[in-house]
Design a protein around this motif. Structure first.
Motif, PDB file in Angstrom:
ATOM      1  N   GLU A  32      -6.369 -27.294 -14.673  1.00  0.00           N
ATOM      2  CA  GLU A  32      -5.931 -28.673 -14.462  1.00  0.00           C
ATOM      3  C   GLU A  32      -6.507 -29.177 -13.144  1.00  0.00           C
ATOM      4  O   GLU A  32      -6.493 -28.469 -12.156  1.00  0.00           O
ATOM      5  CB  GLU A  32      -4.395 -28.669 -14.413  1.00  0.00           C
ATOM      6  CG  GLU A  32      -3.777 -29.989 -14.162  1.00  0.00           C
ATOM      7  CD  GLU A  32      -4.219 -31.012 -15.189  1.00  0.00           C
ATOM      8  OE1 GLU A  32      -4.036 -30.781 -16.385  1.00  0.00           O
ATOM      9  OE2 GLU A  32      -4.776 -32.044 -14.761  1.00  0.00           O
ATOM     10  N   PHE A  33      -6.998 -30.411 -13.149  1.00  0.00           N
ATOM     11  CA  PHE A  33      -7.636 -30.934 -11.936  1.00  0.00           C
ATOM     12  C   PHE A  33      -6.886 -32.123 -11.353  1.00  0.00           C
ATOM     13  O   PHE A  33      -7.452 -32.886 -10.584  1.00  0.00           O
ATOM     14  CB  PHE A  33      -9.081 -31.351 -12.255  1.00  0.00           C
ATOM     15  CG  PHE A  33      -9.884 -30.243 -12.879  1.00  0.00           C
ATOM     16  CD1 PHE A  33     -10.397 -29.221 -12.088  1.00  0.00           C
ATOM     17  CD2 PHE A  33     -10.107 -30.201 -14.250  1.00  0.00           C
ATOM     18  CE1 PHE A  33     -11.131 -28.181 -12.654  1.00  0.00           C
ATOM     19  CE2 PHE A  33     -10.834 -29.171 -14.823  1.00  0.00           C
ATOM     20  CZ  PHE A  33     -11.352 -28.163 -14.025  1.00  0.00           C
ATOM     21  N   LEU A  55     -14.734 -29.279  -2.636  1.00  0.00           N
ATOM     22  CA  LEU A  55     -14.082 -30.424  -1.980  1.00  0.00           C
ATOM     23  C   LEU A  55     -13.671 -30.073  -0.547  1.00  0.00           C
ATOM     24  O   LEU A  55     -13.881 -30.853   0.384  1.00  0.00           O
ATOM     25  CB  LEU A  55     -12.854 -30.869  -2.788  1.00  0.00           C
ATOM     26  CG  LEU A  55     -13.153 -31.451  -4.172  1.00  0.00           C
ATOM     27  CD1 LEU A  55     -11.856 -31.684  -4.953  1.00  0.00           C
ATOM     28  CD2 LEU A  55     -13.946 -32.750  -4.054  1.00  0.00           C
ATOM     29  N   ILE A  60     -15.079 -31.761   3.076  1.00  0.00           N
ATOM     30  CA  ILE A  60     -14.238 -32.311   4.149  1.00  0.00           C
ATOM     31  C   ILE A  60     -14.543 -31.605   5.474  1.00  0.00           C
ATOM     32  O   ILE A  60     -14.722 -32.243   6.519  1.00  0.00           O
ATOM     33  CB  ILE A  60     -12.736 -32.182   3.793  1.00  0.00           C
ATOM     34  CG1 ILE A  60     -12.415 -32.965   2.520  1.00  0.00           C
ATOM     35  CG2 ILE A  60     -11.871 -32.669   4.943  1.00  0.00           C
ATOM     36  CD1 ILE A  60     -11.043 -32.652   1.927  1.00  0.00           C
ATOM     37  N   LEU A  71     -15.706 -37.463   2.178  1.00  0.00           N
ATOM     38  CA  LEU A  71     -16.378 -37.365   3.477  1.00  0.00           C
ATOM     39  C   LEU A  71     -15.587 -38.143   4.523  1.00  0.00           C
ATOM     40  O   LEU A  71     -16.149 -38.629   5.491  1.00  0.00           O
ATOM     41  CB  LEU A  71     -17.805 -37.922   3.390  1.00  0.00           C
ATOM     42  CG  LEU A  71     -18.856 -37.018   2.724  1.00  0.00           C
ATOM     43  CD1 LEU A  71     -20.220 -37.703   2.761  1.00  0.00           C
ATOM     44  CD2 LEU A  71     -18.957 -35.648   3.405  1.00  0.00           C
ATOM     45  N   ASN A  72     -14.274 -38.304   4.295  1.00  0.00           N
ATOM     46  CA  ASN A  72     -13.469 -38.996   5.305  1.00  0.00           C
ATOM     47  C   ASN A  72     -13.052 -37.997   6.379  1.00  0.00           C
ATOM     48  O   ASN A  72     -12.290 -37.063   6.109  1.00  0.00           O
ATOM     49  CB  ASN A  72     -12.234 -39.634   4.671  1.00  0.00           C
ATOM     50  CG  ASN A  72     -12.618 -40.769   3.745  1.00  0.00           C
ATOM     51  OD1 ASN A  72     -13.594 -41.479   3.999  1.00  0.00           O
ATOM     52  ND2 ASN A  72     -11.899 -40.918   2.653  1.00  0.00           N
TER      53      ASN A  72
HETATM   54  C1  UDX Z   1      -6.633 -31.358  -4.976  1.00  0.00           C
HETATM   55  C2  UDX Z   1      -7.831 -31.657  -5.891  1.00  0.00           C
HETATM   56  O1  UDX Z   1      -8.392 -32.923  -5.553  1.00  0.00           O
HETATM   57  C3  UDX Z   1      -7.389 -31.638  -7.341  1.00  0.00           C
HETATM   58  O2  UDX Z   1      -8.492 -31.870  -8.189  1.00  0.00           O
HETATM   59  C4  UDX Z   1      -6.762 -30.298  -7.635  1.00  0.00           C
HETATM   60  O3  UDX Z   1      -6.298 -30.241  -8.945  1.00  0.00           O
HETATM   61  C5  UDX Z   1      -5.617 -30.015  -6.678  1.00  0.00           C
HETATM   62  O4  UDX Z   1      -6.066 -30.122  -5.336  1.00  0.00           O
HETATM   63  P1  UDX Z   1      -4.566 -32.768  -4.050  1.00  0.00           P
HETATM   64  O5  UDX Z   1      -4.076 -31.518  -3.393  1.00  0.00           O
HETATM   65  O6  UDX Z   1      -3.595 -33.639  -4.776  1.00  0.00           O
HETATM   66  O7  UDX Z   1      -5.705 -32.424  -5.135  1.00  0.00           O
HETATM   67  O8  UDX Z   1      -5.237 -33.648  -2.900  1.00  0.00           O
HETATM   68  P2  UDX Z   1      -6.645 -34.313  -2.587  1.00  0.00           P
HETATM   69  O9  UDX Z   1      -6.609 -35.738  -2.933  1.00  0.00           O
HETATM   70  O10 UDX Z   1      -7.770 -33.505  -3.112  1.00  0.00           O
HETATM   71  O11 UDX Z   1      -6.634 -34.212  -0.993  1.00  0.00           O
HETATM   72  C6  UDX Z   1      -6.545 -32.937  -0.373  1.00  0.00           C
HETATM   73  C7  UDX Z   1      -6.510 -33.047   1.132  1.00  0.00           C
HETATM   74  O12 UDX Z   1      -7.783 -33.406   1.625  1.00  0.00           O
HETATM   75  C8  UDX Z   1      -5.521 -34.077   1.682  1.00  0.00           C
HETATM   76  O13 UDX Z   1      -4.833 -33.508   2.775  1.00  0.00           O
HETATM   77  C9  UDX Z   1      -6.410 -35.211   2.130  1.00  0.00           C
HETATM   78  O14 UDX Z   1      -5.851 -35.936   3.198  1.00  0.00           O
HETATM   79  C10 UDX Z   1      -7.651 -34.458   2.573  1.00  0.00           C
HETATM   80  N1  UDX Z   1      -8.895 -35.270   2.530  1.00  0.00           N
HETATM   81  C11 UDX Z   1      -9.352 -35.778   1.350  1.00  0.00           C
HETATM   82  C12 UDX Z   1      -9.622 -35.482   3.698  1.00  0.00           C
HETATM   83  O15 UDX Z   1      -9.224 -35.026   4.780  1.00  0.00           O
HETATM   84  N2  UDX Z   1     -10.788 -36.212   3.637  1.00  0.00           N
HETATM   85  C13 UDX Z   1     -11.249 -36.725   2.467  1.00  0.00           C
HETATM   86  O16 UDX Z   1     -12.326 -37.348   2.494  1.00  0.00           O
HETATM   87  C14 UDX Z   1     -10.513 -36.502   1.296  1.00  0.00           C
END
Ligand code: UDX
Length: 438
Positions: free
Chosen positions: A150-151, A213, A217, A252-253
């Motif tokens: 699941e994603f 991912l 980051i 890339l935030n």
């Molecule tokens: C993540 C995956 O995106 C998802 O596909 C998987 O199923 C579960 O894990 P989630 O944990 O809900 O989902 O959060 P996500 O939106 O991926 O963000 C993860 C973390 O990265 C957050 O703390 C967010 O603040 C941080 N983040 C995200 C950054 O610091 N910079 C970014 O550019 C994007």
């Protein structure tokens, strides 16, 4: 169908399957959670999910139980959605809940059924679980098995489940694959890619996606460290490289980095699993990804200390405690971690989060929790934005000019306009920017 485990993943999957027209039974060992869900109450914040839950509890399509026996009798397809948290004191994932759910379910089934794993598991688990099912199943049961990672993202869980960008199914059974194509017929009718593969690939797709991912980051956050020394603007850098379609702007935030219930634990579990397989160096870079991420938290503490000098007696307004906006989840939240570190350094730490105050207070009861942005900024020596809720993105320096003790703001998520704050007479610092000299 049944969904075993009614956390974020399970509750969302159950409600969405009901929305697709299936008769769904949600199962959990937590009786209180089952009672709440049966009343249509969701114990966490997730946009759109409460409506869907209430709609299908009312329609009768969605029911909940603590009885695995009832689930075994009821279901033709059983989704396993229990958690695989990080094991205490280790990097590896804790598989006890998945194992227990599958063993008890498989042992209770007396008919044809399909068990589908959705939890994020170490590679090799499905093959082992398939063996376990064979060992415990009753002669009158004919159990098919598949892994279907699941994603979904918190905050977009319903949308991601009803309209996934891809479906991945790992199995060695054609009938399991066929049955899952029926389950996901709605998404398939919209030409959603459906990837049929083996168990190992399916398991790896999930952890590879999260590792990528997390790496993205930490990659931009490593450049933040450079820019903080040499000067420059991390947002512009991210925009510029993000225009290259091979790189892409998303994830890339730069800022205080990733947290939550998935990314941190998944990159640690992947390293642990790959080491177990004898590949000690292969995923070592993820250790660096983790370290860069955690260093961002220290950097904020350092920045605030540089700005305020001695922290003792200073009032720090923390904006946000959730690990990301539109969530009340504080698991491994960078925001809450930073707040606790500042508190431990002697500061008077006050926090406001639009949704996560309650969960944050359970985790760190000694911090002061405020009910509004105005309240948290009252008499603050510094404001520190750590979760990029819209409410914080939209705020203006003039909202607080007369409230604060010192006009000083730190943007830990790179969402404010530096010039706007400086023009209003504020000291402004952000991650990925060289600090202003005092
Ligand atoms: C993540 C995956 O995106 C998802 O596909 C998987 O199923 C579960 O894990 P989630 O944990 O809900 O989902 O959060 P996500 O939106 O991926 O963000 C993860 C973390 O990265 C957050 O703390 C967010 O603040 C941080 N983040 C995200 C950054 O610091 N910079 C970014 O550019 C994007």
């Amino acid at each position: 169908m049944t969904v075993i485990g009614t956390g974020y993943l399970g509750a969302t999957h159950a409600a969405c399957m009901a929305e697709l027209g299936f008769e769904v039974l949600g199962v959990d060992t937590n009786a209180q959670r089952i009672e709440e869900l049966s009343r249509g109450e969701l114990p966490f914040h997730e946009p759109d999910l409460p409506d869907l839950l209430r709609k299908h509890v009312a329609s009768g399509k969605l029911r909940f139980t603590t009885s695995i026996q009832e689930a075994a009798e009821f279901g033709d397809v059983h989704f396993i959605a229990v958690g695989t948290p990080q094991r205490a004191g280790e990097n590896a994932a804790d598989m006890q809940y998945v194992d227990a759910a599958i063993v008890s379910l498989a042992g209770a089934i007396r008919k044809d059924a399909l068990i589908v794993g959705k939890s994020t598991v170490p590679v090799g688990s499905s093959r082992r679980l398939k063996g376990l099912i064979r060992e415990v199943s009753h002669p009158s049961a004919n159990i098919d098995f598949a892994w279907n990672p699941e994603f979904l993202r918190e905050g977009f869980a319903v949308q991601d489940t009803l309209r996934p960008d891809r479906l991945v199914v790992g199995t060695d059974s054609t009938s399991a694959d066929q049955k899952l194509r029926q389950v996901y017929a709605d998404a398939l009718s919209r030409k959603t890619p459906f990837i049929s593969t083996d168990f190992e690939t399916a398991e790896l797709v999930k952890v590879a996606a999260n590792a990528f991912l997390a790496t993205k980051i930490s990659f931009i956050n490593a450049f933040s460290e450079v820019v903080e020394v040499v000067g420059g603007d991390i947002r512009t850098l991210a925009d510029a490289i993000g225009h290259d379609a091979r790189i892409g702007r998303r994830f890339l935030n730069a800022g205080v980095g990733f947290g939550g219930g998935c990314l941190p634990k998944d990159i640690r579990a992947l390293q642990a699993r790959v080491s177990e397989l004898g590949l000690d160096h292969t995923m070592q870079f993820l250790n660096e990804v983790d370290e860069i991420n955690l260093r961002r938290r220290e950097r904020v503490v350092h920045l605030v200390t540089e700005e305020l000098g001695v922290l003792s007696g200073k009032s720090i307004a923390i904006l946000g405690s959730a690990f990301k906006p539109n969530s009340d989840d504080v698991r491994d939240s960078p925001a809450l971690d930073i707040a606790a570190k500042l508190f431990n350094s002697g500061a008077d730490v006050r926090i406001y989060d639009p949704k996560a105050n309650k969960n944050a207070a359970i985790r760190f009861p000694r911090l002061t929790y405020c009910d509004s942005l105005q309240e948290v900024m009252e008499d603050a020596d510094i404001g520190v934005l750590l979760t990029e809720w819209d409410e914080f993105r939209m705020m203006k320096p003039t909202d607080f000019n007369l409230k604060v003790r010192q006009k000083n703001i730190v943007d830990g998520r790179n969402v404010l306009n530096p010039q706007e704050w400086r023009d209003a007479g504020w000291r402004f610092s952000a991650l990925g920017h060289r600090p202003e000299t005092l």
